[in-house]
Write a protein that holds these residues in place. Structure first.
Motif, mmCIF file in Angstrom:
data_model
loop_
_atom_site.group_PDB
_atom_site.id
_atom_site.type_symbol
_atom_site.label_atom_id
_atom_site.label_comp_id
_atom_site.label_asym_id
_atom_site.label_seq_id
_atom_site.Cartn_x
_atom_site.Cartn_y
_atom_site.Cartn_z
ATOM 1 N N SER A 173 15.750 -25.447 -17.756
ATOM 2 C CA SER A 173 15.924 -26.199 -16.514
ATOM 3 C C SER A 173 14.748 -25.948 -15.579
ATOM 4 O O SER A 173 14.290 -24.810 -15.428
ATOM 5 C CB SER A 173 17.227 -25.786 -15.825
ATOM 6 N N ASP A 223 16.664 -31.127 -16.836
ATOM 7 C CA ASP A 223 17.131 -30.286 -17.936
ATOM 8 C C ASP A 223 16.480 -30.750 -19.231
ATOM 9 O O ASP A 223 16.597 -31.928 -19.611
ATOM 10 C CB ASP A 223 18.652 -30.370 -18.095
ATOM 11 N N ARG A 260 21.782 -23.338 -9.503
ATOM 12 C CA ARG A 260 22.328 -24.448 -10.264
ATOM 13 C C ARG A 260 23.843 -24.332 -10.340
ATOM 14 O O ARG A 260 24.390 -23.264 -10.399
ATOM 15 C CB ARG A 260 21.782 -24.442 -11.693
ATOM 16 N N PRO A 292 15.661 -31.902 -10.047
ATOM 17 C CA PRO A 292 16.017 -31.026 -11.166
ATOM 18 C C PRO A 292 15.994 -31.779 -12.489
ATOM 19 O O PRO A 292 16.418 -32.935 -12.577
ATOM 20 C CB PRO A 292 17.433 -30.573 -10.808
ATOM 21 N N ARG A 320 18.828 -24.788 -23.482
ATOM 22 C CA ARG A 320 18.539 -25.564 -22.273
ATOM 23 C C ARG A 320 17.459 -24.870 -21.456
ATOM 24 O O ARG A 320 17.524 -23.663 -21.206
ATOM 25 C CB ARG A 320 19.789 -25.732 -21.405
ATOM 26 N N GLY A 344 18.900 -32.960 -13.937
ATOM 27 C CA GLY A 344 19.738 -31.790 -13.782
ATOM 28 C C GLY A 344 20.564 -31.865 -12.518
ATOM 29 O O GLY A 344 20.716 -32.933 -11.912
#
Length: 449
Positions: free
Chosen positions: A364, A373, A27, A371, A362, A389
């Motif tokens: 993820s 979050d 990420r 992605p 958070r 995300g």
């Protein structure tokens, strides 16, 4: 029976062991507008590499050098190194060649004296381990036939280098096979250039009936090493069960979250069970990832089936009264019913919980290549929001040509330098030969601007 790499042709980033396939989605923050253009990383070519399936490469960054280890276009294990301020690489080929198994990732570390250690290409295989004789010079990498004792080095899988609380280099691996294996830890003495067992017995024992699939150890803000694992009865991925946990100050003496000492080896009967997820309960190895809340308390992110049979994301947090388990997602009609052996194309990846200020956490994940979050209230663990995300692979997609059916894989420097590797491959094929041999792709060094 490993998880990983995603199906999506652009989004798969790999970063942690493929253990039963563990590689974690990489990420990076998602800048916008002019900041996004300015933050576009600088890319440079390293070599042409094997692209027939994914198998995680390795990256080691020190103050002086960048070292990478990968399988070249001919599947040969290769290590290359360069000073951080220069562009010229020094290459060295090693006597090991990759087959079709995505479990056979590469582990690499640089010790306190600057010697490079590389271990790779093992899935129930004898030790494959190399060490330099001249600090930083990859041309002096030499195969070491034995690390500690051949008795437990004949069926090795999932090598990981890490450092203990004293900063010593530690090497861990699984001895045995899926459904019947033990976790072994070794520690390195740079003065004598020798390894010895850190633990005189395995960390866990499947008692000939099962084995533990670990995530970690992860050093937390409380100065404990934390591990989470599932037990698996057979090579079939659906036989994972019973999410478990332990912590240690020194990787030798282990205890429960409440501080109760655990006698080694830990068995299913003596383990601290965080969540007794049953066989075929929707929980898979390596998607049980350690993280921490704003108060530094250990958390585990994982997934399992809910009461309706949907796959959902959950978190578990160690609290004074025991483990609190909270459902994070509320997906309807989504069920990942994985089964069988070999490296699976994972529909889900999870990341450890991260504190966001004093009041938020958070979590993820990647679901079917996208992605996501989740933001949780730190006190109640209730979901506050669910938003798209961002992945490093997404940011690179416009700069790297990705052949049809392939995915971008990334490995980021764990030290936070922003340096990374990126390359395209086909996804895993359950560790079976493909019908064709694709053209090699380019392994690129990703440098922050």
């Amino acid at each position: 029976m490993t998880l990983h790499p995603l199906r999506a042709a652009l989004l798969l980033s790999l970063a942690i062991p493929v253990a039963a396939g563990a590689q974690q989605p990489a990420r990076m923050p998602a800048p916008t507008g002019m900041a996004a253009a300015a933050a576009t990383p600088e890319l440079s070519a390293i070599d042409r590499v094997w692209s027939g399936h994914s198998a995680r490469f390795a990256l080691a960054v020190t103050a002086a050098r960048i070292t990478v280890a990968y399988y070249d276009a001919n599947r040969q294990l290769t290590v290359a190194s360069r000073p951080r301020g220069q562009a010229a690489w020094v290459y060295h080929k090693l006597d090991s060649w990759l087959g079709w198994d995505s479990h056979n990732y590469i582990a690499m570390a640089v010790d306190a004296d600057g010697q490079v250690h590389v271990s790779a290409n093992m899935h129930g295989d004898p030790l494959v381990y190399y060490r330099t004789t001249v600090a930083g010079d990859v041309r002096t990498l030499a195969r070491q036939p034995v690390m500690v004792e051949t008795r437990v080095e004949g069926k090795m899988t999932y090598p990981i280098f890490l450092r203990d609380g004293a900063g010593r280099l530690v090497y861990k691996y699984r001895d045995g096979s899926s459904g019947n294996g033990n976790e072994i830890y070794n520690v390195y003495d740079p003065a004598t250039r020798t390894w010895r067992h850190l633990l005189q017995v395995p960390l866990t024992d499947g008692e000939g009936q099962r084995n533990a699939y670990f995530m970690g150890p992860v050093l937390g803000p409380d100065k404990y090493f934390h591990i989470a694992w599932v037990w698996r009865e057979t090579p079939m991925a659906e036989t994972n069960h019973d999410l478990s946990y332990a912590r240690s100050r020194d990787l030798v003496h282990w205890e429960t979250a409440a501080g109760r000492p655990l006698t080694l080896p830990i068995t299913l009967k003596t383990a601290e069970i965080v969540d007794p997820v049953p066989i075929e309960g929707g929980m898979i190895n390596n998607n049980t990832v350690i993280g921490f809340d704003p108060a530094g308390r250990a958390m585990i992110t994982f997934h399992k089936f809910d009461a309706k049979g949907n796959t959902q994301i959950y978190v578990a947090r160690a609290e004074p009264k025991g483990w609190r388990i909270a459902q994070v997602s509320d997906w309807q009609g989504f069920r990942w019913d994985f089964r069988g052996g070999g490296s699976l194309e994972s529909r889900l990846f999870v990341k450890g919980a991260e504190p966001m200020g004093q009041n938020r956490i958070r979590v993820s994940v990647i679901r079917d290549g996208k992605p996501i979050d989740f933001l949780l209230d730190a006190a109640t663990l209730k979901r506050v929001s669910e938003t798209p995300g961002s992945l490093l692979a997404e940011r690179l997609a416009g700069s790297i040509a990705v052949p049809a059916g392939m995915q971008i894989n990334t490995v980021e420097d764990a030290g936070g330098s922003g340096i990374a590797l990126a390359w395209a491959t086909l996804p895993p094929h359950r560790d079976l030969p493909g019908e064709d041999i694709p053209d090699p792709t380019v392994l690129r060094l990703v440098m922050p601007r």
